[in-house]
Motif scaffolding. Structure first.
Motif, PDB file in Angstrom:
ATOM      1  N   TYR A  99       0.746  -1.362   0.055  1.00 48.69           N
ATOM      2  CA  TYR A  99      -0.066  -0.146  -0.018  1.00 48.69           C
ATOM      3  C   TYR A  99       0.893   1.389  -0.011  1.00 48.69           C
ATOM      4  CZ  TYR A  99      -3.873  -3.192   1.010  1.00 48.69           C
ATOM      5  OH  TYR A  99      -4.559  -4.268   0.777  1.00 48.69           O
ATOM      6  N   LEU A 100       1.999   1.228   0.905  1.00 47.32           N
ATOM      7  CA  LEU A 100       2.542   2.519   0.900  1.00 47.32           C
ATOM      8  C   LEU A 100       3.201   2.655  -0.356  1.00 47.32           C
ATOM      9  CD1 LEU A 100       4.048   4.802   2.584  1.00 47.32           C
ATOM     10  CD2 LEU A 100       5.839   3.112   3.177  1.00 47.32           C
ATOM     11  N   LEU A 101       3.960   1.803  -1.004  1.00 48.06           N
ATOM     12  CA  LEU A 101       4.682   1.958  -2.135  1.00 48.06           C
ATOM     13  C   LEU A 101       3.616   2.360  -3.242  1.00 48.06           C
ATOM     14  CD1 LEU A 101       7.162   1.897  -3.964  1.00 48.06           C
ATOM     15  CD2 LEU A 101       7.175  -0.626  -4.355  1.00 48.06           C
ATOM     16  N   THR A 102       2.426   1.672  -3.485  1.00 47.86           N
ATOM     17  CA  THR A 102       1.268   2.128  -4.307  1.00 47.86           C
ATOM     18  C   THR A 102       1.077   3.652  -4.261  1.00 47.86           C
ATOM     19  OG1 THR A 102       0.417  -0.075  -4.240  1.00 47.86           O
ATOM     20  CG2 THR A 102      -0.989   1.779  -5.063  1.00 47.86           C
ATOM     21  N   TYR A 103       0.747   4.150  -3.002  1.00 41.89           N
ATOM     22  CA  TYR A 103       0.455   5.486  -2.568  1.00 41.89           C
ATOM     23  C   TYR A 103       1.710   6.330  -3.119  1.00 41.89           C
ATOM     24  CZ  TYR A 103       0.334   9.667  -0.280  1.00 41.89           C
ATOM     25  OH  TYR A 103       0.441  11.188   0.063  1.00 41.89           O
ATOM     26  N   GLN A 104       2.718   6.138  -2.694  1.00 44.04           N
ATOM     27  CA  GLN A 104       3.945   6.837  -3.242  1.00 44.04           C
ATOM     28  C   GLN A 104       4.132   6.955  -4.792  1.00 44.04           C
ATOM     29  OE1 GLN A 104       7.273   4.911  -0.940  1.00 44.04           O
ATOM     30  NE2 GLN A 104       6.829   6.257   0.813  1.00 44.04           N
ATOM     31  N   THR A 105       4.084   5.740  -5.474  1.00 45.28           N
ATOM     32  CA  THR A 105       4.395   5.801  -6.739  1.00 45.28           C
ATOM     33  C   THR A 105       3.143   6.560  -7.597  1.00 45.28           C
ATOM     34  OG1 THR A 105       5.598   3.829  -6.666  1.00 45.28           O
ATOM     35  CG2 THR A 105       4.810   4.285  -8.863  1.00 45.28           C
ATOM     36  N   ALA A 106       2.120   6.244  -7.283  1.00 50.98           N
ATOM     37  CA  ALA A 106       0.771   6.993  -7.970  1.00 50.98           C
ATOM     38  C   ALA A 106       0.898   8.275  -7.455  1.00 50.98           C
ATOM     39  CB  ALA A 106      -0.440   6.385  -7.325  1.00 50.98           C
ATOM     40  N   HIS A 107       1.057   8.491  -6.593  1.00 45.85           N
ATOM     41  CA  HIS A 107       1.414  10.243  -6.079  1.00 45.85           C
ATOM     42  C   HIS A 107       2.472  11.219  -7.125  1.00 45.85           C
ATOM     43  CE1 HIS A 107       0.928  13.903  -3.613  1.00 45.85           C
ATOM     44  NE2 HIS A 107       2.282  13.860  -3.416  1.00 45.85           N
ATOM     45  N   LYS A 108       3.693  10.135  -7.227  1.00 48.00           N
ATOM     46  CA  LYS A 108       4.857  10.758  -7.918  1.00 48.00           C
ATOM     47  C   LYS A 108       4.222  10.891  -9.385  1.00 48.00           C
ATOM     48  CE  LYS A 108       9.332   9.267  -9.503  1.00 48.00           C
ATOM     49  NZ  LYS A 108      10.185   8.255  -9.872  1.00 48.00           N
ATOM     50  N   MET A 109       3.458  10.053 -10.086  1.00 51.47           N
ATOM     51  CA  MET A 109       2.976   9.962 -11.407  1.00 51.47           C
ATOM     52  C   MET A 109       2.047  11.100 -11.502  1.00 51.47           C
ATOM     53  SD  MET A 109       2.700   5.947 -12.007  1.00 51.47           S
ATOM     54  CE  MET A 109       2.049   6.125 -13.466  1.00 51.47           C
ATOM     55  N   LYS A 110       1.292  11.489 -10.558  1.00 50.75           N
ATOM     56  CA  LYS A 110      -0.039  12.481 -10.937  1.00 50.75           C
ATOM     57  C   LYS A 110       0.514  13.752 -11.762  1.00 50.75           C
ATOM     58  CE  LYS A 110      -1.641  13.148  -7.031  1.00 50.75           C
ATOM     59  NZ  LYS A 110      -2.338  13.565  -5.749  1.00 50.75           N
ATOM     60  N   PRO A 111       1.455  14.518 -11.334  1.00 50.09           N
ATOM     61  CA  PRO A 111       1.722  15.824 -12.122  1.00 50.09           C
ATOM     62  C   PRO A 111       1.941  15.428 -13.618  1.00 50.09           C
ATOM     63  CG  PRO A 111       3.045  15.508 -10.109  1.00 50.09           C
ATOM     64  CD  PRO A 111       2.456  14.535 -10.219  1.00 50.09           C
ATOM     65  N   THR A 112       2.784  14.415 -13.875  1.00 48.31           N
ATOM     66  CA  THR A 112       3.230  14.195 -15.244  1.00 48.31           C
ATOM     67  C   THR A 112       2.142  13.878 -15.791  1.00 48.31           C
ATOM     68  OG1 THR A 112       5.400  13.743 -14.661  1.00 48.31           O
ATOM     69  CG2 THR A 112       4.845  12.908 -16.795  1.00 48.31           C
ATOM     70  N   VAL A 113       1.076  12.751 -15.349  1.00 45.03           N
ATOM     71  CA  VAL A 113      -0.099  12.224 -16.048  1.00 45.03           C
ATOM     72  C   VAL A 113      -0.975  13.492 -16.368  1.00 45.03           C
ATOM     73  CG1 VAL A 113      -2.054  10.880 -15.627  1.00 45.03           C
ATOM     74  CG2 VAL A 113       0.065   9.900 -15.196  1.00 45.03           C
ATOM     75  N   ASP A 114      -1.208  14.248 -15.315  1.00 49.73           N
ATOM     76  CA  ASP A 114      -2.160  15.337 -15.614  1.00 49.73           C
ATOM     77  C   ASP A 114      -1.649  16.478 -16.599  1.00 49.73           C
ATOM     78  OD1 ASP A 114      -4.096  17.136 -14.887  1.00 49.73           O
ATOM     79  OD2 ASP A 114      -2.890  18.218 -13.447  1.00 49.73           O
ATOM     80  N   MET A 115       0.016  16.775 -16.312  1.00 50.33           N
ATOM     81  CA  MET A 115       0.450  17.498 -17.442  1.00 50.33           C
ATOM     82  C   MET A 115       0.250  17.161 -18.931  1.00 50.33           C
ATOM     83  SD  MET A 115       1.702  20.643 -17.936  1.00 50.33           S
ATOM     84  CE  MET A 115       2.635  21.000 -16.349  1.00 50.33           C
ATOM     85  N   PHE A 116       0.475  16.075 -19.065  1.00 52.79           N
ATOM     86  CA  PHE A 116       0.228  15.361 -20.503  1.00 52.79           C
ATOM     87  C   PHE A 116      -1.273  15.037 -20.792  1.00 52.79           C
ATOM     88  CE2 PHE A 116       4.999  15.217 -20.342  1.00 52.79           C
ATOM     89  CZ  PHE A 116       5.207  15.167 -21.418  1.00 52.79           C
ATOM     90  N   LEU A 146      -3.427  12.595 -20.128  1.00 54.16           N
ATOM     91  CA  LEU A 146      -3.685  11.225 -20.435  1.00 54.16           C
ATOM     92  C   LEU A 146      -5.203  10.865 -20.281  1.00 54.16           C
ATOM     93  CD1 LEU A 146      -0.507  11.198 -20.597  1.00 54.16           C
ATOM     94  CD2 LEU A 146      -0.733   9.121 -19.537  1.00 54.16           C
ATOM     95  N   GLY A 147      -5.825  11.662 -19.585  1.00 54.60           N
ATOM     96  CA  GLY A 147      -7.304  11.289 -19.244  1.00 54.60           C
ATOM     97  C   GLY A 147      -7.383  10.241 -18.155  1.00 54.60           C
ATOM     98  N   ILE A 148      -6.695  10.017 -17.453  1.00 53.30           N
ATOM     99  CA  ILE A 148      -6.759   9.162 -16.192  1.00 53.30           C
ATOM    100  C   ILE A 148      -6.552   9.297 -14.963  1.00 53.30           C
ATOM    101  CG2 ILE A 148      -6.623   6.931 -17.960  1.00 53.30           C
ATOM    102  CD1 ILE A 148      -3.396   7.188 -16.672  1.00 53.30           C
ATOM    103  N   LEU A 149      -6.378  10.772 -14.821  1.00 53.97           N
ATOM    104  CA  LEU A 149      -6.072  11.232 -13.500  1.00 53.97           C
ATOM    105  C   LEU A 149      -6.939  10.925 -12.256  1.00 53.97           C
ATOM    106  CD1 LEU A 149      -3.938  13.217 -12.080  1.00 53.97           C
ATOM    107  CD2 LEU A 149      -5.332  15.182 -12.375  1.00 53.97           C
ATOM    108  N   ASP A 150      -8.170  10.792 -12.618  1.00 54.47           N
ATOM    109  CA  ASP A 150      -9.091  10.355 -11.586  1.00 54.47           C
ATOM    110  C   ASP A 150      -8.964   8.965 -11.186  1.00 54.47           C
ATOM    111  OD1 ASP A 150     -10.283  12.940 -11.165  1.00 54.47           O
ATOM    112  OD2 ASP A 150     -12.031  12.352 -12.702  1.00 54.47           O
ATOM    113  N   ASP A 151      -8.650   8.138 -12.216  1.00 49.61           N
ATOM    114  CA  ASP A 151      -8.543   6.901 -11.917  1.00 49.61           C
ATOM    115  C   ASP A 151      -7.222   6.516 -11.040  1.00 49.61           C
ATOM    116  OD1 ASP A 151     -10.427   5.477 -13.563  1.00 49.61           O
ATOM    117  OD2 ASP A 151      -9.444   6.583 -15.317  1.00 49.61           O
ATOM    118  N   LEU A 152      -5.943   7.313 -11.451  1.00 50.97           N
ATOM    119  CA  LEU A 152      -4.674   7.182 -10.875  1.00 50.97           C
ATOM    120  C   LEU A 152      -4.934   7.727  -9.259  1.00 50.97           C
ATOM    121  CD1 LEU A 152      -1.619   6.556 -10.919  1.00 50.97           C
ATOM    122  CD2 LEU A 152      -1.461   9.238 -11.907  1.00 50.97           C
TER     123      LEU A 152
END
Length: 113
Positions: A48-65, A67-73
């Motif tokens: 759970y911790l790694l899931t949270y940390q990794t998804a949190h790290k990905m959010k700004p880039t996914v949002d900037m590009f 991808l249409g999956i920010l809510d899913d992420l």
């Protein structure tokens, strides 16, 4: 070009500086696919911790590009953050992974990376 991602926000941020946009696209290719692999393994292992940390790290880039999956992420992130053991997050994770894969392929081709 720009079927599985959008450059609108990047162009605005970069003031249409093509070198800057290329640098950000290269950073996407270097970072996001690897993070997606880590995210997949973390969810599969109920880390759970790694899931949270990794998804949190990905959010700004996914949002900037866009991808249409920010809510899913965010749902995947929250699954990890709140250790939602009773919730199956597989569909959301697969949607995120699919979008990242498609965007990665397209960005690689569009920017000759």
């Amino acid at each position: 070009m720009e079927q599985h991602y959008k450059l609108h926000r990047l162009k605005e941020l970069a003031d249409n500086d093509q070198e800057f946009i290329l640098a950000l696209a290269a950073t996407f290719i270097e970072e996001v696919p690897g993070d997606a692999k880590v995210l997949k393994i973390a969810v599969e292992n109920k880390n759970y911790l790694l899931t949270y940390q990794t998804a949190h790290k990905m959010k700004p880039t996914v949002d900037m590009f866009e991808l249409g999956i920010l809510d899913d992420l965010i749902e995947v992130q929250d699954w990890g953050k709140y250790e939602q053991t009773d919730k199956d997050i597989t569909d959301k994770l697969n949607k995120v992974l699919d979008a990242v894969e498609k965007a990665t392929t397209e960005i690689t081709q569009d920017f000759n990376l």
